[in-house]
Scaffold this motif. Sequence first.
Motif, PDB file in Angstrom:
ATOM      1  N   ILE A  49       1.001  -1.425  -0.208  1.00 13.36           N
ATOM      2  CA  ILE A  49       0.017  -0.159   0.149  1.00 13.36           C
ATOM      3  C   ILE A  49       0.670   1.315  -0.133  1.00 13.36           C
ATOM      4  CG2 ILE A  49      -1.573   1.177   1.738  1.00 13.36           C
ATOM      5  CD1 ILE A  49      -2.382  -1.606   2.407  1.00 13.36           C
ATOM      6  N   GLU A  50       1.231   2.237  -0.879  1.00 14.34           N
ATOM      7  CA  GLU A  50       2.119   3.149  -1.146  1.00 14.34           C
ATOM      8  C   GLU A  50       1.029   4.168  -1.281  1.00 14.34           C
ATOM      9  OE1 GLU A  50       5.348   2.989  -0.812  1.00 14.34           O
ATOM     10  OE2 GLU A  50       5.151   0.514  -1.468  1.00 14.34           O
ATOM     11  N   LYS A  51       1.952   5.420  -1.007  1.00 12.77           N
ATOM     12  CA  LYS A  51       1.139   6.661  -1.333  1.00 12.77           C
ATOM     13  C   LYS A  51       1.593   6.912  -2.584  1.00 12.77           C
ATOM     14  CE  LYS A  51       2.382   8.711   3.073  1.00 12.77           C
ATOM     15  NZ  LYS A  51       3.807   8.328   4.661  1.00 12.77           N
ATOM     16  N   ILE A  52       0.285   7.876  -3.195  1.00  8.35           N
ATOM     17  CA  ILE A  52       0.479   8.705  -4.610  1.00  8.35           C
ATOM     18  C   ILE A  52       1.591   9.015  -4.480  1.00  8.35           C
ATOM     19  CG2 ILE A  52      -1.531   8.344  -5.581  1.00  8.35           C
ATOM     20  CD1 ILE A  52      -2.371  11.157  -3.758  1.00  8.35           C
ATOM     21  N   GLN A  53       2.085  10.536  -3.287  1.00 11.46           N
ATOM     22  CA  GLN A  53       3.658  10.442  -3.704  1.00 11.46           C
ATOM     23  C   GLN A  53       5.025   9.974  -4.079  1.00 11.46           C
ATOM     24  OE1 GLN A  53       1.662  11.749  -1.212  1.00 11.46           O
ATOM     25  NE2 GLN A  53       1.251  13.727  -1.255  1.00 11.46           N
ATOM     26  N   GLU A  54       4.696   8.592  -4.088  1.00 16.43           N
ATOM     27  CA  GLU A  54       5.822   7.942  -4.454  1.00 16.43           C
ATOM     28  C   GLU A  54       5.797   6.763  -5.182  1.00 16.43           C
ATOM     29  OE1 GLU A  54       6.051   6.624   0.278  1.00 16.43           O
ATOM     30  OE2 GLU A  54       6.550   8.836   0.400  1.00 16.43           O
ATOM     31  N   LEU A  55       4.072   6.823  -5.879  1.00 19.88           N
ATOM     32  CA  LEU A  55       3.802   5.421  -6.667  1.00 19.88           C
ATOM     33  C   LEU A  55       4.684   5.486  -7.668  1.00 19.88           C
ATOM     34  CD1 LEU A  55       0.076   5.697  -6.693  1.00 19.88           C
ATOM     35  CD2 LEU A  55       1.754   3.688  -5.979  1.00 19.88           C
ATOM     36  N   THR A  56       5.097   6.998  -8.119  1.00 17.46           N
ATOM     37  CA  THR A  56       6.015   7.125  -9.398  1.00 17.46           C
ATOM     38  C   THR A  56       7.344   6.046  -9.172  1.00 17.46           C
ATOM     39  OG1 THR A  56       6.777   8.500  -9.057  1.00 17.46           O
ATOM     40  CG2 THR A  56       5.574   9.176 -10.553  1.00 17.46           C
ATOM     41  N   ASP A  57       7.570   6.084  -7.765  1.00 12.53           N
ATOM     42  CA  ASP A  57       8.791   5.314  -7.802  1.00 12.53           C
ATOM     43  C   ASP A  57       8.825   3.549  -7.457  1.00 12.53           C
ATOM     44  OD1 ASP A  57      10.488   7.160  -8.478  1.00 12.53           O
ATOM     45  OD2 ASP A  57      10.355   7.969  -6.238  1.00 12.53           O
ATOM     46  N   ILE A  58       7.738   3.836  -7.811  1.00 12.53           N
ATOM     47  CA  ILE A  58       7.640   1.419  -7.066  1.00 12.53           C
ATOM     48  C   ILE A  58       7.570   0.546  -7.975  1.00 12.53           C
ATOM     49  CG2 ILE A  58       5.173   1.869  -5.612  1.00 12.53           C
ATOM     50  CD1 ILE A  58       4.275   0.769  -8.329  1.00 12.53           C
ATOM     51  N   LEU A  59       8.792   1.261  -9.473  1.00 13.16           N
ATOM     52  CA  LEU A  59       8.737  -0.170 -10.309  1.00 13.16           C
ATOM     53  C   LEU A  59      10.477   0.340 -10.223  1.00 13.16           C
ATOM     54  CD1 LEU A  59       6.876  -0.120 -12.832  1.00 13.16           C
ATOM     55  CD2 LEU A  59       7.027  -2.220 -11.129  1.00 13.16           C
ATOM     56  N   GLY A  60      11.204   0.871  -9.307  1.00 11.03           N
ATOM     57  CA  GLY A  60      12.299   1.264  -9.214  1.00 11.03           C
ATOM     58  C   GLY A  60      12.428   3.022  -9.328  1.00 11.03           C
ATOM     59  N   ASP A  61      13.507   3.365 -10.435  1.00  7.09           N
ATOM     60  CA  ASP A  61      13.430   5.060 -10.011  1.00  7.09           C
ATOM     61  C   ASP A  61      12.438   5.191 -11.420  1.00  7.09           C
ATOM     62  OD1 ASP A  61      15.547   7.207 -10.228  1.00  7.09           O
ATOM     63  OD2 ASP A  61      14.911   7.515 -12.332  1.00  7.09           O
ATOM     64  N   ALA A  62      11.519   6.552 -11.622  1.00  5.36           N
ATOM     65  CA  ALA A  62      10.593   7.096 -11.948  1.00  5.36           C
ATOM     66  C   ALA A  62      10.740   7.101 -13.022  1.00  5.36           C
ATOM     67  CB  ALA A  62      10.041   8.432 -11.694  1.00  5.36           C
ATOM     68  N   GLU A  63      11.913   7.552 -14.078  1.00  5.24           N
ATOM     69  CA  GLU A  63      12.492   7.893 -15.565  1.00  5.24           C
ATOM     70  C   GLU A  63      13.240   6.674 -15.605  1.00  5.24           C
ATOM     71  OE1 GLU A  63      15.434  11.471 -14.035  1.00  5.24           O
ATOM     72  OE2 GLU A  63      14.586  11.657 -15.990  1.00  5.24           O
ATOM     73  N   GLU A  64      13.051   4.956 -15.279  1.00  3.57           N
ATOM     74  CA  GLU A  64      13.478   3.690 -15.696  1.00  3.57           C
ATOM     75  C   GLU A  64      13.158   3.772 -16.851  1.00  3.57           C
ATOM     76  OE1 GLU A  64      15.111   1.247 -13.194  1.00  3.57           O
ATOM     77  OE2 GLU A  64      14.644  -0.868 -14.378  1.00  3.57           O
ATOM     78  N   TYR A  65      13.456   3.227 -17.900  1.00  2.00           N
ATOM     79  CA  TYR A  65      12.974   2.753 -19.160  1.00  2.00           C
ATOM     80  C   TYR A  65      12.284   1.422 -19.444  1.00  2.00           C
ATOM     81  CZ  TYR A  65      13.194   3.431 -24.822  1.00  2.00           C
ATOM     82  OH  TYR A  65      12.382   3.470 -25.360  1.00  2.00           O
ATOM     83  N   ILE A  66      10.882   1.099 -19.490  1.00  2.00           N
ATOM     84  CA  ILE A  66       9.902   0.206 -19.159  1.00  2.00           C
ATOM     85  C   ILE A  66       9.230   0.406 -20.048  1.00  2.00           C
ATOM     86  CG2 ILE A  66      10.613   0.057 -16.903  1.00  2.00           C
ATOM     87  CD1 ILE A  66       7.174   0.873 -16.816  1.00  2.00           C
ATOM     88  N   ALA A  67       9.284  -1.058 -20.745  1.00  2.00           N
ATOM     89  CA  ALA A  67       7.974  -1.115 -21.392  1.00  2.00           C
ATOM     90  C   ALA A  67       6.874  -1.808 -20.544  1.00  2.00           C
ATOM     91  CB  ALA A  67       8.066  -2.589 -21.959  1.00  2.00           C
ATOM     92  N   GLY A  68       5.432  -1.238 -20.535  1.00  2.00           N
ATOM     93  CA  GLY A  68       4.692  -1.373 -19.505  1.00  2.00           C
ATOM     94  C   GLY A  68       3.351  -2.230 -20.763  1.00  2.00           C
ATOM     95  N   MET A  69       3.035  -3.352 -20.073  1.00  2.00           N
ATOM     96  CA  MET A  69       1.748  -3.939 -20.829  1.00  2.00           C
ATOM     97  C   MET A  69       0.667  -3.836 -19.735  1.00  2.00           C
ATOM     98  SD  MET A  69       3.905  -4.481 -22.608  1.00  2.00           S
ATOM     99  CE  MET A  69       5.089  -5.835 -21.704  1.00  2.00           C
ATOM    100  N   LEU A  70      -0.860  -3.091 -20.129  1.00  2.00           N
ATOM    101  CA  LEU A  70      -2.029  -2.840 -19.123  1.00  2.00           C
ATOM    102  C   LEU A  70      -2.946  -3.455 -19.986  1.00  2.00           C
ATOM    103  CD1 LEU A  70      -2.190  -0.865 -16.403  1.00  2.00           C
ATOM    104  CD2 LEU A  70      -3.156   0.846 -17.889  1.00  2.00           C
ATOM    105  N   ILE A  71      -3.490  -3.763 -18.542  1.00  2.00           N
ATOM    106  CA  ILE A  71      -4.915  -4.752 -18.551  1.00  2.00           C
ATOM    107  C   ILE A  71      -5.900  -4.182 -17.889  1.00  2.00           C
ATOM    108  CG2 ILE A  71      -6.310  -7.190 -18.350  1.00  2.00           C
ATOM    109  CD1 ILE A  71      -3.641  -8.354 -20.318  1.00  2.00           C
ATOM    110  N   ASN A  72      -7.156  -3.975 -18.560  1.00  2.00           N
ATOM    111  CA  ASN A  72      -8.563  -3.785 -17.488  1.00  2.00           C
ATOM    112  C   ASN A  72      -8.822  -4.559 -17.110  1.00  2.00           C
ATOM    113  OD1 ASN A  72      -7.822  -0.510 -17.247  1.00  2.00           O
ATOM    114  ND2 ASN A  72      -8.762  -0.723 -19.375  1.00  2.00           N
TER     115      ASN A  72
END
Lengths: 207, 163
Positions: A49-72
């Motif tokens: 359970i993470e605060k929104i202020q810290e959500l951009t960093d949950i996968l490591g660094d906010a600027e890290e280059y990733i491929a995200g596949m998202l499904i609803n």
Amino acid sequence: MGERNYQNITEEEIDMLKEAGNIASGNAMTSLGKLIGCTLDMSVVQVRIEKIQELTDILGDAEEYIAGMLINVYGDLNAMLLLALEAESAIKTVNLMLGKNIEHVEDFDEIDCSVLCETGNILAGSYLSSLNTFTGLELDVSIPQISIDMAGAILSYPAIEFARNDNTMLFIETEFKDTNEVLNGTYILILDNDSYNKVIDSLGKWL
Amino acid sequence: MSDVNIIKVGMADLNVVKDPHILTTLGLGSCVGIALYDAVTKVGGLAHIMLPDSKQIKNNSNIAKFADTAIFKLIEDMVGIGARGNRLVAKIAGGAHMFEFKNMDDMMRIGTRNVAAVTQILDELAIPIVASDTGSNYGRTIELHTSTGILLVKTIGHGIKEI
């Protein structure tokens, strides 16, 4: 039926979600391993359970280059599944599946992206059918969508959806890598508060 | 200039500083980064908003999350450290749409709505938007340099620019 708020989640509930995440991720990782012909090691599943202020960093660094596949995820739950691969791992996945020799993410064509989407789709299928087996919850999914960009920018999409009313986001996270440590990724199931209640209620009947 | 601090502003967060310090927010997607600046006192403020309107939510406990509440708080905090409200200019960035889900027309997209809300509120407050880099489908990292008022916009694969 429960009217709990996940802000007050108990140790017992965390263990229930971890166990569910463990079985579902285990199935998903087996599917992914078969698909790309690797053996995958999975980390201990975490309920976060993470605060929104810290959500951009949950996968490591906010600027890290990733491929995200998202499904609803629809039906009995309102949830999202995010398969996040480090850029290098996305390249490796495409090369393994299509027998290509791509070196840069920028060189991905439409087919490469749809292969990654399909990977997300197959993982979601295994994860959710496993979840369905022991919760009885009926689940539908959207067509997967891909974004290859900064982790923070990709995470803003689920954050806006799931931290709309709260200032936190609840998710079940599995990290994985192949045995040669070339492929690195994270798999996340994000739940809203109602969905958390439904999962706990249905697991309670089963466990 | 060795004692320049780079202060990070998270999602649904805001902060204000004076020359020579730098405010940054990393990986803006559909959110909008609002940089306000007073060129005389060199006071800068940066907000990272997620949603257009706090009135759609009950019990809003985070004013930095919404365009309508964040902008007022940002101005108040800037005035608190010496800025003058009538000298402020704005630069905005972000509001991208990161995923192309079907059955969503452009006006429904959250990035577009965020940019529209920010633009309207700044307009009502008579704060001119002197530069912007919004929309499209890629993420942005921004830095507000209070020594110059320059807003640096960094992307992956779409270049770096000063606006």
